[in-house]
Design an enzyme around this catalytic site. Structure first.
Site, short mmCIF file in Angstrom:
data_model
loop_
_atom_site.label_atom_id
_atom_site.label_comp_id
_atom_site.label_asym_id
_atom_site.label_seq_id
_atom_site.Cartn_x
_atom_site.Cartn_y
_atom_site.Cartn_z
N HIS A 368 9.41 48.75 -3.34
CA HIS A 368 8.68 48.23 -2.18
C HIS A 368 9.43 48.36 -0.87
CE1 HIS A 368 5.52 46.07 -4.53
NE2 HIS A 368 6.48 46.01 -5.43
N LYS A 559 3.01 38.39 10.33
CA LYS A 559 3.80 38.96 9.22
C LYS A 559 5.20 38.38 9.34
CE LYS A 559 2.89 43.17 10.93
NZ LYS A 559 2.52 44.03 9.84
N ARG A 560 6.07 38.60 8.33
CA ARG A 560 7.45 38.14 8.48
C ARG A 560 8.04 38.73 9.76
NH1 ARG A 560 9.78 35.15 4.06
NH2 ARG A 560 11.69 35.38 5.27
N LYS A 565 9.70 45.51 12.06
CA LYS A 565 8.27 45.28 12.29
C LYS A 565 7.95 45.19 13.79
CE LYS A 565 7.77 42.80 7.86
NZ LYS A 565 6.73 43.48 7.06
N THR A 667 0.08 45.20 3.80
CA THR A 667 -1.19 44.81 3.18
C THR A 667 -2.00 43.97 4.18
OG1 THR A 667 0.06 43.02 2.13
CG2 THR A 667 -0.53 44.89 0.74
N LYS A 671 -6.17 43.71 5.34
CA LYS A 671 -6.98 42.49 5.49
C LYS A 671 -7.66 42.47 6.86
CE LYS A 671 -3.54 40.35 2.57
NZ LYS A 671 -2.22 39.67 2.59
#
Ligand code: F58
Length: 835
Positions: A368, A559-560, A565, A667, A671
């Site tokens: 992952h 998100k984290r 990111k 993911t 959504k």
């Protein structure tokens, strides 16, 4: 009690009618909670309702167990250190197909159903994407009627609760079990012992065979807690089996009798720490003994449990791989490879070769991450102190493996060094990803790009060794939780327009496509998004005390928090917009609400500083009258599954802005898209596939590609080369103390990091991002165009159902056929019982 019409009396306890539910609810309030309405709390009502639902689950669970036992079916065992389930009640009602009637039943009893739903403490037994993926997968496995068990750890404290104090993240313990958990059933009769530490010795058994004995330093007991996992509108209820660690004896009585009370409870306290708390790090492993012990604890307990199932079903251990397909969710359970070898060779005296054959046919491994710091390696000495026997087994696996490499790649010494299960460059480490690759028959990434990068970069040597082992399985998410449950308005509209089949077959959403050109439908689409935004705005007002305008564009990044990111890219752009407005009060800027949410690992200082910066910018921007409400910034505290269910339906723009080549899949991006948000994103992870599905014209693309990122770095990246006048203003504004009450040093670590290192190329992508955001604003102002794009995003999101993903795992990796379940009545069960 009088039986309901057309319902056999014996099924009263599990009937799905509204009246039966009301009776069950009141019964449970009396006989389970021991309360009558005048004394009952909202939590009592929730518990009473949950128990009523649980009876219905148990009927399906028993029916499923009976069907699987009869068929002796092949079973998928999903090994994961994390299952980020989210609340069960609403989801179970959706899957039972009785959400609406139970809501009505509760209303008729004069109670507020939503208040009851909110009572449930969410089981936050995961950090983020990896744990949530496991939860979506077990939902899809049950929906596809594939016999399966999720195996993991029943952490007493899940992911910490995040509070924001003065703009900073504060962590609070997550006491999710405080009021009890009605969804789990304790199975003490299936407890197993797990050994740790100590040493090994050789001995000869009664047949004069030379064998190894592991003399452990300590022993803990793993006690299983089972949660039924329902399929969507079928009769399947699979099992999530989570292990709690306990001491073998509650007291060491010899110590106790000597009067050493502290010493007597020490063993108990130590044992229980094993399943006490989830490590809150994402993408950064910490080489802590307790974490290795946790991993081994749940893996050993699970494999022993599977061997017990084989015994019950009278199957010989030689057929372990025929009975079970084990999926390793990243390397956290990879020690299973050595543990299965130990169980087969040491305890069941199988020859090494046969045990190895069984092991390799049992396991498959999902990676992952592409971040090197997230690849698990254990210092050899630490590993040896926890698992001395496993280290020897790993040495033996390695020796045989390297022999194979020597023959395949004659004379290539450096390849041996690279492939070895032991890293010997300096301090020695056990490489868990290598153990997983060697011991598995398949290895997969979680999006096309990620799988390619695994083959040609991170796991290149393994790919060259065994190309046939590699494949891609693009992630997906369950439309039950992420659409049907969380977005009821959209679900109703879809029901009217195309029926309900999409809930089980998400490809059916394609039927919406022609409706994108239907003005009346577009109008209804907009109304629904607007209603969702109004509801979300009320929630923000309550939580943050900030009034946000439902007419503004809701631009969301949840998100984290991690540098890769790039939440800082987003907030730098917000500051740029603010600067434009302050420099030219008449600037024509599309009103936007920027919504952020996410937790930072408690020791990740830069991530915490990013949270502080977002909150500091929010403080200034939200109360500056010159901005005239055209910009609002919200940091939503404690982003979790529950809050995700609130935010995705209200989102219009989804920020998926990681440095290309860093996000394995994502993911959340799926959504958002299925709930009609448009994406602004890089060519990273599953963004690429989302763009491909929804069409380039319905996706806002910016930034360097993974290849360009690699080239830029290879050439020697210098962030200052990418400085623009606007970016310069933004950095100066931060460093001037404008957002920190004059403190010019507060954000220095962040700004200096960007100016002099910028490992994730924020500066390199800034201009492209700003430009792309202008395109977003332009598109948003063309209301019809935007609505069309939004409808097409939903219509073309069929690929991103986890049902599709699970079908692919099933066909290519597990080969576990589905086993439909016939619902047994209580009568059936009783008849069986009497026989
Ligand atoms: C995530 N990994 C990936 N790890 O970052 C994301 O791209 C992907 O969509 C998702 O997995 C599912 O495949 C992730 O969430 C963790 O949280 C680990 C927790 C334990 C320590 C190491 C990271």
């Amino acid at each position: 009690m009088k039986p309901v019409e057309n319902e056999p009396y014996e099924d009263e306890r599990t009937a799905l009618t509204k009246e039966a539910f009301k009776r069950a609810f009141l019964d449970n309030l009396f006989y389970v909670q021991g309360k009558f309405p005048a004394l009952a709390t909202q939590n009592d009502y929730y518990q009473a309702l949950a128990c009523a639902v649980r009876d219905r689950l148990l009927q399906r669970w028993i029916s499923t167990a009976a069907a699987y036992t009869k068929q002796g079916s092949r079973t998928v065992a999903y090994f994961s250190a994390e299952f980020l389930m989210g609340p069960h009640l609403g989801n179970n009602l959706i899957n039972l197909g009785i959400y609406a009637q139970v809501r009505e039943a509760i209303a008729e009893l004069g109670l507020d159903f939503d208040t009851l739903l909110r009572q449930e403490e969410e089981p936050g037994l995961g950090n983020g994407g990896l744990g949530r993926l496991a939860a979506c997968f077990i939902d899809s496995l049950a929906t596809l009627e594939i016999p399966s068990l999720g195996y993991g750890i029943r952490y007493e404290f899940g992911i910490f609760h995040q509070e924001i104090v003065d703009g900073w993240q504060m962590e609070r313990t997550d006491k999710w079990l405080r009021f009890g958990n009605p969804w789990e059933i304790l199975r003490p009769e299936w407890a197993v012992e797990v050994r740790l530490g100590g040493h090994t010795e050789q001995y000869r058994d009664e047949h004069e065979r030379l064998r190894i004995r592991w003399v452990p330093g300590k022993v803990v007991v793993g006690v299983p807690y089972d949660t039924p996992i329902l399929g969507y509108r079928n009769n399947t209820a699979n099992t999530l089996r989570l292990w709690k660690a306990e001491a073998p004896e509650s007291f060491d009585f010899s110590t106790f009798n000597r009067g050493d009370y502290g010493g007597a409870v020490r063993q108990k306290v130590w044992s229980e720490t094993l399943s006490k708390v989830l490590y809150p790090n994402d993408e950064q492993i910490q080489g802590k003994t307790l974490r290795l012990e946790q991993q081994y604890f749940f893996v050993s307990a699970s494999l022993q449990d599977m061997m017990r199932i084989m015994r019950v079903q009278k199957l010989p251990l030689e057929r372990f791989h025929e009975k079970f397909a084990v999926q390793l969710n990243d390397t956290h359970p990879a020690i299973a490879v050595a543990e299965l070898m130990r169980l087969l060779v040491d305890e069941h005296v199988l020859p090494w070769e046969q045990a190895w054959d069984i092991t390799c046919k049992t396991f498959s491994y999902t990676n992952h991450t592409l971040l090197p710091e997230a690849l698990e390696c254990w210092p050899l000495e630490l590993f040896k102190s926890v698992l001395p026997r496993h280290l020897d087994i790993i040495y033996e696996i390695n020796a045989r493996f390297l022999d194979e490499v020597r023959i395949r790649f004659y004379g290539d010494e450096s390849r041996l060094v690279r492939l070895s299960l032991i890293d010997e460059n300096g301090e020695r480490y056990v490489r868990m990803a290598h153990l997983a690759c060697v011991g598995s028959h398949t290895i997969n990434g979680v999006a096309e790009l990620h799988s390619e990068l695994l083959k040609h970069d991170v796991l290149k040597d393994f790919y060259e060794m065994w190309p046939h082992k590699f494949s891609n399985k693009t992630n997906g998410v369950t439309p039950r939780r992420w659409m049907a449950l969380s977005n009821p308005r959209l679900t109703n509209l879809l029901g009217d327009a195309i029926g309900d089949a999409w809930i089980k077959n998400l490809d059916e959403l394609i039927e919406l496509e022609p409706l994108a050109d239907d003005a009346a439908f577009r109008q209804r689409w907009r109304e629904i998004k607007h209603a969702n935004k109004v509801e979300f705005a009320a929630f923000v007002k309550e939580r943050n005390g900030i009034a946000i305008d439902p007419q503004s564009l809701f631009d969301v990044q949840v998100k984290r928090i991690h540098e890769y990111k790039r939440q800082h890219l987003n907030i730098l752009h917000v500051i740029a917009l603010y600067h434009r407005l302050r420099s030219d009060p008449n600037a024509d800027i599309q009103p936007r609400t920027f919504i952020f949410g996410g937790k930072a690992a408690p020791a990740y200082h830069l991530a915490k500083l990013i949270i502080k910066l977002i909150n500091s910018v929010a403080d200034v921007v939200n109360r500056d009258p010159a901005v005239n409400d055209r910009l609002k910034v919200v940091f939503l505290p404690n982003f979790n599954v529950t809050n995700g269910q609130r935010v995705y339906p209200a989102a219009e723009l989804s920020e998926q802005i990681s440095t290309a080549g860093k996000e394995a899949s994502g993911t959340g991006n799926m959504k958002f898209s299925m709930n009609g948000a448009l994406t602004i994103g890089t060519m990273d992870g599953a963004n690429i596939e989302i763009r491909q599905e929804v069409g380039a014209e319905n996706f806002f693309l910016f930034g360097l590609t993974a290849e360009q990122v690699a080239q830029t770095k290879a050439r020697g990246y210098r962030p200052l080369d990418h400085m623009t006048p606007e970016l310069q203003e933004v950095i100066s504004l931060i460093n001037s103390g404008f957002f920190s009450r004059g403190d010019t040093e507060l954000f220095r670590a962040l700004t200096d990091g960007l100016l002099w290192h910028d490992p994730y190329l924020v500066f390199a992508d800034f201009e492209s991002y700003s430009e792309c955001q202008l395109q977003v604003s332009k598109a948003y102002r063309d209301v019809d165009r935007w609505t069309r794009m939004s409808i097409l995003n939903t219509a073309r999101s069929g690929k991103f159902s986890s049902d599709r993903t699970i079908r692919e795992y099933g066909a290519d990796i597990w080969r576990a056929p589905s086993v439909p379940v016939r619902l047994l009545s209580q009568q059936d069960v009783k008849v069986g019982f009497m026989q």
